[in-house]
Design an enzyme around this catalytic site. Structure first.
Site, PDB file in Angstrom:
ATOM      1  N   GLU A  60     -31.602 -23.893  -3.877  1.00  9.45           N
ATOM      2  CA  GLU A  60     -31.069 -24.313  -5.177  1.00  9.45           C
ATOM      3  C   GLU A  60     -30.168 -25.538  -5.087  1.00  9.45           C
ATOM      4  O   GLU A  60     -30.142 -26.369  -5.999  1.00  9.45           O
ATOM      5  CB  GLU A  60     -30.321 -23.157  -5.850  1.00  9.45           C
ATOM      6  CG  GLU A  60     -31.215 -22.037  -6.363  1.00  9.45           C
ATOM      7  CD  GLU A  60     -31.699 -21.099  -5.263  1.00  9.45           C
ATOM      8  OE1 GLU A  60     -31.182 -21.179  -4.130  1.00  9.45           O
ATOM      9  OE2 GLU A  60     -32.601 -20.283  -5.534  1.00  9.45           O
ATOM     10  N   HIS A 129     -29.064 -11.065 -12.267  1.00 11.69           N
ATOM     11  CA  HIS A 129     -30.267 -11.692 -12.823  1.00 11.69           C
ATOM     12  C   HIS A 129     -30.247 -11.691 -14.346  1.00 11.69           C
ATOM     13  O   HIS A 129     -31.289 -11.718 -14.984  1.00 11.69           O
ATOM     14  CB  HIS A 129     -31.533 -10.963 -12.349  1.00 11.69           C
ATOM     15  CG  HIS A 129     -31.854 -11.155 -10.907  1.00 11.69           C
ATOM     16  ND1 HIS A 129     -31.140 -10.556  -9.898  1.00 11.69           N
ATOM     17  CD2 HIS A 129     -32.815 -11.886 -10.288  1.00 11.69           C
ATOM     18  CE1 HIS A 129     -31.657 -10.911  -8.720  1.00 11.69           C
ATOM     19  NE2 HIS A 129     -32.673 -11.710  -8.924  1.00 11.69           N
TER      20      HIS A 129
END
Ligand SMILES: Cc1ncc(C[n+]2csc(CCOP(=O)(O)OP(=O)(O)O)c2C)c(N)n1
Ligand SMILES: [Mg+2]
Lengths: 324, 323
Positions: A60, A129
């Site tokens: 990321e 999440h």
């Protein structure tokens, strides 16, 4: 006019932008061959080829860092971070690099890059999440943050984000991907920073965005049965946000509720409430009430998550409080 | 494509001298309170910047770090606007908004010095991606210190560059120190081993020998252009001064700071003299650099302060300032 799903509208926007401009490239985890974790980028690899549509390793920091370097060197990268929760690993590239490059280098560089961030609960994905962290990003000078709530806006705001010369975060609520709606054949250009009146009303204003637009509309329908006409203002863009439209609505209704899925404390709603308490003070006939998630991580179990996410009842109750 | 023509040693000397004189002047200006903030000098490391940048062309891009004055000047950043920036003036490269740690010049592909250790690596990787997608034949280079190899983003950047075979030259300036801590206490592996573990061809050279740096960089850039994929160059060098100007350096011996026989400028001058280059030519590099720095500093001193409103308006493109 055609009926498509929210995710397909983003797909179409990406495809149209790529067809129109060779410098638009796409990369992220599983966005190419697998078509994206939520299927949003399906078919784009076949259509535009492996040079422009790339699967990355699970990196990321490098995904967003590379987007910065690519944007400084003539590309218009559109990158995806699989879940907004994982943007925590990209924060240097976003906050210290992308957001500041134009300013810090005296306007020598434009940074036409887009970071797509799926956020939100509703799929029992648990604490890591499901988060809505958009307020963090809206707090950083140099970043723009949009959050579409409708199929038409999913298309239009994605196109607007790619066309924008500044780094734009597109926040996509995961629970909306499968929602169907109308996508006009030729879309009007949408300006980042303009709100949409989702439902007009004279008694109270509900300012909202993303998945809470539909929930706010449901609250407004319920209130209408009691003779309360709530106006629902969908911000569409959080940074910049449409202060003029919110103030104009407040001037019509004199009551203000702000509803979002993100944690209530220190959120987007706090900013809007503070501004309206300042520039809209004379218009207010009641307290400004926020509706957001409680101050806790997003819980997993069905019963817990359902209770965690704001619903139409809570929003309607908040409107009643402003009228009490 | 073949290797770029080698740059004449005398030109490498001129670049090193320019960096040296510019930085020594910055040290003076800083001590006198004419440079705000804090500055990190590359005195003793000029051979790396000069040797590598002379192997790059105008279309090649460059990302740098907090010790980036030399990199920027060697890439061709305008000297007057360099001083204007670091002295915080409106006509600086970055309009007085960045300062020493953010010197950048889009016109020469200089993507910016950087205040965040390791941040330049993925930026160079992305720049190399742009070169690859556009098939421009250009290379992206990035300078970083030994300390940056301990950052997680190093691994992500090496890995991505390697699997995508991106045209990027990673240049590690190993000066033995990360701030106040020696490299040995920071890194479990050698810099080249780290690169090689990502299947990146790596070389380690004496970074104080500017000719060796230049030759190695030319060879690696040429390989990147012809064979594709990233390359890694470790340049072992010496941080002569403190981590930042004003650093009392209690953590190391003064001896270390005065290894003059290792000075890349002195070494090249001795070599040129031995090769029969006239003393006047060698001396002119220093004299010319001083004259240029004098003029640039005079110009920078006369520069106007930046206006706040202009800065406030430039957070976004095409926007007015907002609260
Ligand atoms: C992410 C980050 N962590 C820490 C620092 C503080 N810092 C600035 S320079 C430096 C040491 C860097 O060492 P190295 O990369 O070897 O470069 P050198 O200073 O030796 O040129 C540190 C720790 C920083 N600027 N950024
Ligand atoms: Mg070091």
């Amino acid at each position: 006019m055609s009926e498509v799903r929210f995710g397909q509208a983003i797909n179409r926007a990406l495809a149209d932008a790529m067809a129109a401009d060779e410098s638009v490239v796409l990369f992220g985890e599983d966005v190419a061959a697998p078509g994206g974790p939520f299927g949003v980028t399906r078919g784009l690899l076949d259509r535009f080829g492996a040079e422009r549509v790339r699967d990355t390793p699970i990196s990321e920091a490098a995904i967003v860092g590379a987007a910065v370097g690519a944007a400084m060197s003539g590309l218009k990268p559109v990158v995806e971070i699989m879940f907004m929760d994982f943007v925590t690993l990209s924060m240097d590239a976003l906050v210290n690099q992308a957001a500041k490059a134009r300013f810090m280098f005296g306007g020598q560089y434009a940074l036409p890059m887009v970071v797509r961030l799926p956020h939100g609960g509703g799929i029992n994905a648990g604490p890591q999440h499901s988060q809505c962290l958009e307020a963090w990003l809206a707090h950083v000078p140099g970043l723009k943050v949009v959050c579409p709530a409708t199929v038409a806006d999913a298309y239009a705001l994605t196109r607007a984000a790619i066309a924008d010369p500044d780094p734009v975060i597109v926040v996509e609520n995961k629970s909306l991907y499968a929602v169907k709606g109308e996508l006009p054949e030729s879309m009007p250009n949408v300006t980042i920073g303009k709100a949409d009146i989702a439902r007009p009303g004279r008694d109270a204003t509900i300012v909202t965005y993303g998945a809470m637009r539909d929930v706010s509309l449901a609250a407004a329908s319920a209130l209408a049965k009691d003779g309360i006409e709530a106006e629902v203002v969908d911000l569409r863009s959080l940074q910049p946000w449409d202060e003029t439209a919110v103030l104009a609505s407040l001037a019509r209704t004199h009551r203000l509720v702000i509803a979002h899925e993100a944690v209530e404390a220190f959120g987007i709603g706090a900013e809007i409430a503070a501004r309206m308490a300042d520039i809209g003070f004379d218009e207010l006939d009641g307290p400004i009430v926020r509706v957001g998630a409680p101050f806790m991580p997003v819980p997993f179990a069905k019963e817990l998550e359902a209770r965690y996410r704001p619903d139409a009842t809570r929003i309607a109750d908040a409107v009643r409080r402003t009228l009490a | 494509m073949t290797a770029a023509d080698s740059v004449a040693p005398l030109d490498l000397l001129r670049t090193m001298r320019l960096i040296r004189e510019a930085e020594l002047r910055l040290a003076q200006l800083f001590a006198d309170g004419e440079v705000p903030g804090f500055i990190h000098l590359s005195v003793g490391q000029e051979g790396v910047a000069a040797g590598v940048c002379a192997a790059l062309g105008p279309a090649d891009t460059l990302a740098s770090n907090h010790r980036g004055h030399g990199h920027a000047l060697a890439k061709g950043l305008d000297l007057e606007r360099f001083f204007l920036e670091i002295m915080g003036k409106a006509e600086g490269m970055c309009k007085g908004r960045g300062g020493s740690m953010h010197v950048a010049d889009a016109a020469v592909g200089m993507l910016g010095a950087n205040g965040i250790v390791g941040a330049g690596l993925p930026i160079a990787v992305g720049s190399a991606l742009a070169h690859q997608v556009k098939k421009s034949g250009a290379v992206a280079a990035v300078f970083f210190g030994d300390g940056a190899l301990a950052e997680g983003v190093m691994h992500e950047s090496f890995n991505l560059a390697s699997i995508w075979r991106l045209p990027v030259l990673f240049v590690c300036e190993n000066n033995g120190w990360s701030e106040f801590s020696p490299t040995a206490r920071q890194l479990a592996a050698t810099p080249t081993a780290l690169a090689e573990s990502h299947k990146i061809i790596a070389r380690s050279i004496d970074g104080n020998d500017v000719i060796a740096v230049h030759d190695a960089a030319r060879a690696l850039v040429s390989e990147i252009r012809s064979a594709g994929g990233p390359r890694f160059l470790e340049c072992r060098t010496t941080r002569v001064r403190g981590h930042f100007e004003g650093d009392p350096q209690k953590y190391r011996d003064a001896v270390d700071a005065a290894r003059s026989e290792d000075d890349p400028i002195g070494r090249l001058e001795r070599r040129l003299a031995a090769d029969g280059v006239p003393a006047a030519d060698i001396k002119s590099a220093e004299r010319d650099a001083i004259a240029r720095v004098d003029a640039a500093v005079a110009r920078a001193r006369a520069g106007a302060a930046p206006t706040f409103d202009a800065a406030l308006r430039d957070v976004y493109a095409n926007t007015e300032a907002r609260p």
